[in-house]
Design an enzyme around this catalytic site. Structure first.
Site, PDB file in Angstrom:
ATOM      1  N   LYS A  63      25.025  45.078  82.825  1.00 31.82           N
ATOM      2  CA  LYS A  63      24.885  43.719  82.268  1.00 31.82           C
ATOM      3  C   LYS A  63      23.417  43.352  82.080  1.00 31.82           C
ATOM      4  O   LYS A  63      22.566  43.723  82.889  1.00 31.82           O
ATOM      5  CB  LYS A  63      25.525  42.716  83.222  1.00 31.82           C
ATOM      6  CG  LYS A  63      25.418  41.287  82.733  1.00 31.82           C
ATOM      7  CD  LYS A  63      25.911  40.285  83.767  1.00 31.82           C
ATOM      8  CE  LYS A  63      24.776  39.370  84.180  1.00 31.82           C
ATOM      9  NZ  LYS A  63      25.209  38.260  85.043  1.00 31.82           N
ATOM     10  N   LYS A  70      29.651  39.083  76.357  1.00 34.77           N
ATOM     11  CA  LYS A  70      29.886  38.050  77.388  1.00 34.77           C
ATOM     12  C   LYS A  70      29.221  36.753  76.937  1.00 34.77           C
ATOM     13  O   LYS A  70      28.046  36.514  77.224  1.00 34.77           O
ATOM     14  CB  LYS A  70      29.317  38.535  78.730  1.00 34.77           C
ATOM     15  CG  LYS A  70      29.406  37.511  79.848  1.00 34.77           C
ATOM     16  CD  LYS A  70      29.217  38.143  81.213  1.00 34.77           C
ATOM     17  CE  LYS A  70      29.128  37.085  82.299  1.00 34.77           C
ATOM     18  NZ  LYS A  70      29.348  37.614  83.635  1.00 34.77           N
ATOM     19  N   ARG A  77      25.495  38.771 103.155  1.00 37.75           N
ATOM     20  CA  ARG A  77      25.765  38.993 101.719  1.00 37.75           C
ATOM     21  C   ARG A  77      26.792  40.121 101.555  1.00 37.75           C
ATOM     22  O   ARG A  77      27.713  40.042 100.751  1.00 37.75           O
ATOM     23  CB  ARG A  77      24.462  39.325 100.967  1.00 37.75           C
ATOM     24  CG  ARG A  77      23.502  38.125 100.881  1.00 37.75           C
ATOM     25  CD  ARG A  77      22.370  38.372  99.889  1.00 37.75           C
ATOM     26  NE  ARG A  77      21.401  39.379 100.310  1.00 37.75           N
ATOM     27  CZ  ARG A  77      20.317  39.142 101.048  1.00 37.75           C
ATOM     28  NH1 ARG A  77      20.047  37.900 101.447  1.00 37.75           N
ATOM     29  NH2 ARG A  77      19.494  40.118 101.372  1.00 37.75           N
ATOM     30  N   GLU A 127      25.100  39.809  77.122  1.00 39.36           N
ATOM     31  CA  GLU A 127      25.327  38.422  77.560  1.00 39.36           C
ATOM     32  C   GLU A 127      24.250  37.477  77.032  1.00 39.36           C
ATOM     33  O   GLU A 127      23.224  37.288  77.679  1.00 39.36           O
ATOM     34  CB  GLU A 127      25.384  38.328  79.090  1.00 39.36           C
ATOM     35  CG  GLU A 127      25.691  36.904  79.557  1.00 39.36           C
ATOM     36  CD  GLU A 127      25.755  36.720  81.074  1.00 39.36           C
ATOM     37  OE1 GLU A 127      25.482  37.696  81.815  1.00 39.36           O
ATOM     38  OE2 GLU A 127      26.057  35.616  81.511  1.00 39.36           O
TER      39      GLU A 127
HETATM   40  P1  13P Z   1      29.088  32.307  85.957  1.00 41.34           P
HETATM   41  O1  13P Z   1      30.523  32.636  85.618  1.00 41.34           O
HETATM   42  O2  13P Z   1      28.935  31.644  87.302  1.00 41.34           O
HETATM   43  O3  13P Z   1      28.391  31.599  84.841  1.00 41.34           O
HETATM   44  O4  13P Z   1      28.356  33.694  86.139  1.00 41.34           O
HETATM   45  C1  13P Z   1      28.552  34.664  85.193  1.00 41.34           C
HETATM   46  C2  13P Z   1      27.331  35.466  85.041  1.00 41.34           C
HETATM   47  O5  13P Z   1      27.365  36.659  85.199  1.00 41.34           O
HETATM   48  C3  13P Z   1      26.079  34.784  84.685  1.00 41.34           C
HETATM   49  O6  13P Z   1      25.115  35.710  84.325  1.00 41.34           O
END
Ligand code: 13P
Length: 336
Positions: A134, A217, A44, A175
């Site tokens: 986030k 987001k 990872r 988000e």
């Molecule tokens: P994706 O762009 O693969 O949707 O991932 C963005 C993300 O941070 C999802 O929480």
């Protein structure tokens, strides 16, 4: 300009976007196993440090979102991962939610957890070098979902999270992801995403969050993955802009879209049209996970020691996304 507003602008300006490399260990394991790579801590780290030391980090990537494991790791040359990210002029971010669980009262829906002890964890992440964070709320579309309960509970959690993050001196990425799964129309997605965003901003204002020091987001407005409807990139852009103009307060400095299961090219073409048509003051850029990493991961899995080749694939993708964030992308540039 407040310090938090400065950080948000620094991450998003000049076509820069965000690399969302914050997959939880469970999600990263799925991604690695899909290309027949064993998911252990070393692998990872190697994949992620390959991306974080790419040339495009300086030009294209304003911020990287990490997972708890990665922010504590040292790269194979001894530097911490935040040191590597910062040395490219990019900022370190951290996912601070602890995942989405069944929502009591509407068990087919999800509520994101992680508020308990968050103040202390945030102080720890700040010391490790994080300057933004986030939290992802997740909503499905069916004829009855998202329910009022899910919209209200997730907006409440996002707003309490955002207030704590600003108290700790960091910029919260908000988000609320309305998922693409299902056979709903783009019109349904527009209506339901609008309701979700409206509720989020009600709660954010109630919690005295300074919107100038936040980043949104969201998902783009798209038909469900099982729907027969096909939209052009121009139509996606028009509907997405309509949704954001009507539901996001103008004090929000920037919007960084998730890719959500779109292909790399779809996510790039749609973002490009959004920027061509953008008649707002919002910066519109990317915060992609899969749409930045998919091809690089596939290539890397064939020879995990081929660092340069993997970086070339990633650099191309990041460059295309950064062009799209300025409305300057084209298919011919993609293939050149
Ligand atoms: P994706 O762009 O693969 O949707 O991932 C963005 C993300 O941070 C999802 O929480």
């Amino acid at each position: 300009m407040s310090d938090l507003n400065k950080i948000a602008i620094q991450i998003l300006s000049n076509g820069k976007g965000i690399l969302a490399a914050d997959e939880s260990t469970a999600t990263m394991t799925k991604r690695l196993e899909s290309v027949n790579i064993d998911s252990n801590e070393h692998n990872r780290l190697i994949f992620r440090q390959t991306l974080f030391t790419s040339l495009s980090m300086k030009e294209c990537i304003g911020g990287v979102i990490l997972y708890d494991e990665t922010i504590r790791q040292r790269s194979t040359n001894g530097k911490t991962i935040p040191e590597i990210i910062n040395s490219n002029g990019s900022l370190t971010g951290i996912k601070v939610d602890t995942g989405a669980k069944a929502l009591a009262g509407s068990k087919d829906e999800k509520i994101t957890e992680g508020l308990d002890g968050l103040r202390e964890r945030l102080n720890d992440y700040y010391k490790l070098g994080a300057r933004f964070t986030k939290w992802r709320g997740v909503y499905s579309i069916t004829n009855k979902y998202p329910s009022n309960l899910s919209k209200s509970a997730n907006a409440h959690a996002l707003a309490r999270y955002a207030a704590l993050v600003q108290e700790a001196g960091m910029v919260p990425i908000i988000e609320p992801e309305v998922l693409m799964d299902g056979n709903h129309s783009a019109k349904d997605c527009l209506k339901k995403t609008s309701e979700v965003l409206k509720k989020c901003y009600e709660e954010l204002e109630l919690n005295n969050v300074d919107l100038k020091g936040t980043i949104l987001k969201p998902n783009m407005i798209l038909p469900g993955t099982n729907s027969d409807e096909k939209l052009s990139d121009k139509e996606v852009a028009e509907m997405t802009l309509e949704c954001l103009k009507n539901n996001v307060p103008s004090s929000v400095p920037g919007i960084a879209f998730l890719s959500g299961g779109q292909t790399e090219i779809e996510a790039t073409a749609n973002l490009n049209q959004i920027n061509i048509k953008n008649d707002t003051d919002f910066i519109m850029t990317y915060s992609y996970g899969r749409a930045l990493q998919q091809s690089a991961l596939k290539y890397w899995s064939k020879d995990i020691n081929n660092i340069v080749g993997t970086q070339e694939i990633f650099d191309h993708r990041a460059k295309m996304c950064t062009l799209a964030a300025q409305g300057k992308w084209s298919e011919s540039l993609e293939n050149s």
